[in-house]
Design a protein around this motif. Structure first.
Motif, PDB file in Angstrom:
ATOM      1  N   ARG A 127       0.829  -1.207   0.000  1.00  0.00           N
ATOM      2  CA  ARG A 127       0.000   0.000   0.000  1.00  0.00           C
ATOM      3  C   ARG A 127       0.858   1.250   0.000  1.00  0.00           C
ATOM      4  NH1 ARG A 127      -3.374  -0.088   5.162  1.00  0.00           N
ATOM      5  NH2 ARG A 127      -1.369  -0.786   5.883  1.00  0.00           N
ATOM      6  N   GLY A 128       2.050   1.153   0.530  1.00  0.00           N
ATOM      7  CA  GLY A 128       2.900   2.338   0.680  1.00  0.00           C
ATOM      8  C   GLY A 128       2.587   3.014   2.007  1.00  0.00           C
ATOM      9  N   MET A 129       3.521   3.759   2.500  1.00  0.00           N
ATOM     10  CA  MET A 129       3.380   4.393   3.817  1.00  0.00           C
ATOM     11  C   MET A 129       2.220   5.384   3.868  1.00  0.00           C
ATOM     12  SD  MET A 129       5.583   3.076   5.839  1.00  0.00           S
ATOM     13  CE  MET A 129       5.868   4.237   7.146  1.00  0.00           C
ATOM     14  N   GLY A 130       1.941   6.056   2.775  1.00  0.00           N
ATOM     15  CA  GLY A 130       0.872   7.056   2.777  1.00  0.00           C
ATOM     16  C   GLY A 130      -0.451   6.555   2.246  1.00  0.00           C
ATOM     17  N   GLY A 131      -0.538   5.250   1.974  1.00  0.00           N
ATOM     18  CA  GLY A 131      -1.765   4.719   1.408  1.00  0.00           C
ATOM     19  C   GLY A 131      -1.789   4.918  -0.097  1.00  0.00           C
ATOM     20  N   SER A 132      -2.914   4.643  -0.680  1.00  0.00           N
ATOM     21  CA  SER A 132      -3.032   4.751  -2.128  1.00  0.00           C
ATOM     22  C   SER A 132      -4.489   4.918  -2.508  1.00  0.00           C
ATOM     23  CB  SER A 132      -2.474   3.484  -2.790  1.00  0.00           C
ATOM     24  OG  SER A 132      -2.737   3.498  -4.164  1.00  0.00           O
ATOM     25  N   ARG A 133      -4.696   5.517  -3.666  1.00  0.00           N
ATOM     26  CA  ARG A 133      -6.050   5.636  -4.212  1.00  0.00           C
ATOM     27  C   ARG A 133      -6.357   4.488  -5.168  1.00  0.00           C
ATOM     28  NH1 ARG A 133      -7.859  11.194  -3.432  1.00  0.00           N
ATOM     29  NH2 ARG A 133      -6.085  12.385  -2.708  1.00  0.00           N
ATOM     30  N   ASP A 134      -5.406   3.584  -5.351  1.00  0.00           N
ATOM     31  CA  ASP A 134      -5.590   2.458  -6.257  1.00  0.00           C
ATOM     32  C   ASP A 134      -6.574   1.471  -5.633  1.00  0.00           C
ATOM     33  OD1 ASP A 134      -5.413   0.227  -7.894  1.00  0.00           O
ATOM     34  OD2 ASP A 134      -3.230   0.292  -8.038  1.00  0.00           O
ATOM     35  N   ARG A 135      -7.756   1.357  -6.216  1.00  0.00           N
ATOM     36  CA  ARG A 135      -8.833   0.511  -5.694  1.00  0.00           C
ATOM     37  C   ARG A 135      -8.406  -0.958  -5.576  1.00  0.00           C
ATOM     38  NH1 ARG A 135     -12.097  -2.816  -7.862  1.00  0.00           N
ATOM     39  NH2 ARG A 135     -14.211  -3.237  -7.231  1.00  0.00           N
ATOM     40  N   ARG A 136      -7.545  -1.423  -6.484  1.00  0.00           N
ATOM     41  CA  ARG A 136      -7.122  -2.826  -6.463  1.00  0.00           C
ATOM     42  C   ARG A 136      -6.411  -3.206  -5.168  1.00  0.00           C
ATOM     43  NH1 ARG A 136      -3.144  -3.558 -10.755  1.00  0.00           N
ATOM     44  NH2 ARG A 136      -2.571  -1.504 -10.031  1.00  0.00           N
ATOM     45  N   LEU A 137      -5.766  -2.252  -4.526  1.00  0.00           N
ATOM     46  CA  LEU A 137      -5.000  -2.562  -3.311  1.00  0.00           C
ATOM     47  C   LEU A 137      -5.896  -2.993  -2.155  1.00  0.00           C
ATOM     48  CD1 LEU A 137      -2.234   0.173  -3.378  1.00  0.00           C
ATOM     49  CD2 LEU A 137      -2.184  -2.145  -4.289  1.00  0.00           C
ATOM     50  N   GLY A 138      -7.187  -2.651  -2.218  1.00  0.00           N
ATOM     51  CA  GLY A 138      -8.115  -3.038  -1.171  1.00  0.00           C
ATOM     52  C   GLY A 138      -8.903  -4.308  -1.461  1.00  0.00           C
ATOM     53  N   LEU A 139      -8.644  -4.930  -2.610  1.00  0.00           N
ATOM     54  CA  LEU A 139      -9.365  -6.152  -2.966  1.00  0.00           C
ATOM     55  C   LEU A 139      -8.808  -7.354  -2.203  1.00  0.00           C
ATOM     56  CD1 LEU A 139      -9.606  -5.711  -6.844  1.00  0.00           C
ATOM     57  CD2 LEU A 139     -11.446  -5.432  -5.156  1.00  0.00           C
ATOM     58  N   PRO A 140      -9.655  -8.360  -1.927  1.00  0.00           N
ATOM     59  CA  PRO A 140      -9.157  -9.562  -1.240  1.00  0.00           C
ATOM     60  C   PRO A 140      -7.969 -10.203  -1.944  1.00  0.00           C
ATOM     61  CG  PRO A 140     -11.538  -9.603  -1.345  1.00  0.00           C
ATOM     62  CD  PRO A 140     -11.091  -8.429  -2.175  1.00  0.00           C
ATOM     63  N   ALA A 141      -7.952 -10.165  -3.279  1.00  0.00           N
ATOM     64  CA  ALA A 141      -6.869 -10.797  -4.037  1.00  0.00           C
ATOM     65  C   ALA A 141      -5.524 -10.127  -3.813  1.00  0.00           C
ATOM     66  CB  ALA A 141      -7.205 -10.796  -5.526  1.00  0.00           C
ATOM     67  N   ASN A 142      -5.511  -8.955  -3.212  1.00  0.00           N
ATOM     68  CA  ASN A 142      -4.246  -8.299  -2.885  1.00  0.00           C
ATOM     69  C   ASN A 142      -3.760  -8.706  -1.499  1.00  0.00           C
ATOM     70  OD1 ASN A 142      -2.045  -6.577  -3.466  1.00  0.00           O
ATOM     71  ND2 ASN A 142      -2.914  -5.067  -2.070  1.00  0.00           N
ATOM     72  N   GLY A 143      -4.360  -9.729  -0.930  1.00  0.00           N
ATOM     73  CA  GLY A 143      -3.955 -10.132   0.411  1.00  0.00           C
ATOM     74  C   GLY A 143      -3.824 -11.628   0.574  1.00  0.00           C
ATOM     75  N   VAL A 144      -3.041 -11.997   1.558  1.00  0.00           N
ATOM     76  CA  VAL A 144      -2.938 -13.370   2.042  1.00  0.00           C
ATOM     77  C   VAL A 144      -2.894 -13.290   3.563  1.00  0.00           C
ATOM     78  CG1 VAL A 144      -1.844 -14.382  -0.006  1.00  0.00           C
ATOM     79  CG2 VAL A 144      -0.420 -13.367   1.787  1.00  0.00           C
ATOM     80  N   PRO A 145      -3.330 -14.354   4.259  1.00  0.00           N
ATOM     81  CA  PRO A 145      -3.385 -14.308   5.723  1.00  0.00           C
ATOM     82  C   PRO A 145      -2.255 -15.045   6.439  1.00  0.00           C
ATOM     83  CG  PRO A 145      -4.844 -16.018   4.948  1.00  0.00           C
ATOM     84  CD  PRO A 145      -4.190 -15.413   3.732  1.00  0.00           C
ATOM     85  N   PRO A 146      -1.154 -14.374   6.722  1.00  0.00           N
ATOM     86  CA  PRO A 146      -0.128 -14.994   7.577  1.00  0.00           C
ATOM     87  C   PRO A 146      -0.428 -14.718   9.054  1.00  0.00           C
ATOM     88  CG  PRO A 146       0.668 -12.899   6.801  1.00  0.00           C
ATOM     89  CD  PRO A 146      -0.708 -13.093   6.204  1.00  0.00           C
TER      90      PRO A 146
END
Length: 131
Positions: free
Chosen positions: A27-46
């Motif tokens: 996401r970067g330290m300041g966040g982002s306006r990129d909608r894709r970064l908030g999708l489930p596919a941009n994450g994994v659960p460690p």
């Protein structure tokens, strides 16, 4: 949280129940306006957090984490495969663009197979899960 379904509500690396969400594209330290970064596919659960558990391992081993698909290199698609303790998976939304699900990936279909399998062996052989 949909991200947690990727590991059946357990850590994708070791199976522990104390989960966090690891962003595959940072996401970067300041966040982002990129909608894709908030999708489930941009994450994994460690398990753990940025300095401990499998999440900590991911932060401290970016090359290995990228080979495992827990991090994505610039330009890699959200549907890129990722390793779980159950085998290789990928996010898919082929049936409904608003619903992300986890699908099985045959390891023979992976690019850079030897490097990816070596990363799995390295992860499994670690001395600790950073707990």
């Amino acid at each position: 949280m949909a991200i947690y379904t990727a590991g059946d509500h357990r850590c994708i690396g070791c199976g522990r129940p104390d989960l966090t969400a690891q962003h595959r594209h940072a996401r970067g330290m300041g966040g982002s306006r990129d909608r894709r970064l908030g999708l489930p596919a941009n994450g994994v659960p460690p398990c753990g957090h940025g300095t401990a558990g499998c999440h900590g391992w991911t932060e401290h081993h970016p090359i290995g984490a990228t080979l495992l698909g827990w991090r994505l290199a610039t330009g890699q698609p959200l549907k890129a495969p990722f390793w779980t303790r159950f085998g290789w998976r990928r996010w898919t939304n082929d049936d409904d663009p608003d619903f992300w699900a986890v699908a099985y990936v045959d390891h023979d279909d992976l690019d850079s197979l030897a490097s990816r399998l070596a990363a799995v062996d390295t992860f499994r052989a670690r001395d600790t899960c950073w707990h």
